[in-house]
Scaffold this active site. Structure first.
Site, PDB file in Angstrom:
ATOM      1  N   CYS A  90       0.770  -1.105  -0.034  1.00 37.52           N
ATOM      2  CA  CYS A  90       0.213   0.020  -0.034  1.00 37.52           C
ATOM      3  C   CYS A  90       0.906   1.186  -0.025  1.00 37.52           C
ATOM      4  O   CYS A  90       1.242   1.556  -0.885  1.00 37.52           O
ATOM      5  CB  CYS A  90      -0.866  -0.036   1.172  1.00 37.52           C
ATOM      6  N   HIS A 198      -3.450  -5.549   1.274  1.00 31.64           N
ATOM      7  CA  HIS A 198      -2.885  -5.719   2.480  1.00 31.64           C
ATOM      8  C   HIS A 198      -2.683  -7.131   2.777  1.00 31.64           C
ATOM      9  O   HIS A 198      -3.659  -7.622   3.757  1.00 31.64           O
ATOM     10  CB  HIS A 198      -3.533  -5.093   3.610  1.00 31.64           C
ATOM     11  N   GLU A 200      -0.946  -8.394   4.831  1.00 30.36           N
ATOM     12  CA  GLU A 200      -0.689  -8.638   6.611  1.00 30.36           C
ATOM     13  C   GLU A 200      -2.044  -8.572   7.426  1.00 30.36           C
ATOM     14  O   GLU A 200      -2.000  -9.005   8.675  1.00 30.36           O
ATOM     15  CB  GLU A 200       0.225  -7.421   7.274  1.00 30.36           C
TER      16      GLU A 200
END
Lengths: 231, 82
Positions: A90, A198, A200
């Site tokens: 990002c 994302h 994560e």
């Protein structure tokens, strides 16, 4: 025999806000994840670097335009130049583009609205350090959350990237107006990648999806190989 | 010396903000065909030599103020106090 845990640095810029999630996710995937402060001029001994999401320097001027001049980024550029693995997520992707480590540039979303939801992605390449655990053409569900995720390259640049298979991830639905729905790009050498979604935030079914773990675990695998090769 | 740097989205670059403003102006009854949104940066620079100041401002634009992939820039130099 237990596999060694590769050490992966997560750079913390003023305004980063996904650094802790990245550290947590990498640790959960068997890396030794350590924070790296943006003001540092020399990286510690690392097998990979992650530039996390967030709003570095308030996204002033253009997203990532100011972070790219932070001292740590000079060290990250040297690390990448030496073949080191770098993943930008990002805002990290935006910083890598502004730094010229990845091609393209970001514009405000076509909708002018902030997009925050799970999106479907298509894996276009599995022979990278960041997607080796994915299956050919696999569909992933990973969340995005960005206001300026509209990746742009002019037609000539896009054609070059396509010819060199540098488009690694593509949205499977309309998300932000990116040209040809590009969601993730790798550099020509294959050691630097950026993606807007994302991973994560998607490393455990409890979070709604564990597909992000495929990306991050691929990176951990590749980092481990680097660490073993350098022993 | 004072200078103004105008940064504009290049032609052909998607400008959703400009598009939204175009639509709004039309709704208000203004017969416009297009509006584009850029950025204005006023700079005070400690250099009384116009050529030197311009060269410095060019470097600022190339390095930071504009992204050459999508933006063009224009430098307008002004005398002090104007």
């Amino acid at each position: 025999m237990t596999l060694p845990r590769p050490r992966i640095g997560v750079v913390q810029f003023p305004g980063s806000n996904d650094d802790r999630d990245a550290l947590w996710a990498l640790a959960a995937l068997d890396a030794e994840a350590i924070p790296v402060w943006h003001a540092t001029t020399e990286l510690p001994e690392l097998s990979a670097v992650v530039l996390p999401g967030g709003f570095s320097y308030g996204d002033y001027l253009r997203c990532g335009a100011i972070a790219r001049f932070s001292p740590a980024m000079a060290a990250v550029a040297a690390f990448a130049d030496a073949g080191g693995l770098v993943l930008g997520i990002c805002n990290g992707f935006q910083i890598l583009c502004e730094a010229g480590l990845l091609p393209g540039v970001f514009r405000p979303n076509e909708s002018l609205t902030f997009v925050c939801r799970d999106v479907r992605l298509r894996v276009e390449r599995t022979d990278t350090a960041f997607t080796a655990r994915c299956a050919e053409n696999q569909q992933l569900v990973i969340p995005v959350k960005h206001g300026e995720g509209c990746w742009f390259a002019d037609q000539d640049l896009y054609d070059e990237l396509e010819a060199r298979s540098q488009i690694v991830l593509r949205y499977d639905e309309a998300v932000n107006g990116s040209v040809h729905d590009v969601a993730g790009v790798v550099n020509e050498r294959g050691n630097v990648m950026g993606l807007m979604p994302h991973p994560e935030h998607a490393v455990d079914p409890l979070l709604g999806s564990a597909d992000g773990a495929l990306v991050l675990a691929s990176l951990v695998d590749a980092a481990r190989e680097q660490a073993l090769a350098s022993v | 010396m004072k200078a103004t740097v105008l940064v504009r989205p290049k032609e052909g670059i998607l400008d959703p903000q400009g598009q939204a403003v175009t639509d709004s102006l039309r709704q208000l009854g203004f017969a416009i065909t297009d509006a584009r949104i850029g950025r204005v940066i006023d700079v005070e620079i400690d250099d009384s030599d116009r050529a030197g100041a311009r060269a410095t401002l060019e470097r600022m634009c190339e390095q930071l103020l504009a992204n050459p992939l999508i933006e063009s820039y224009e430098i307008v130099l002004r005398e002090n106090g104007t």
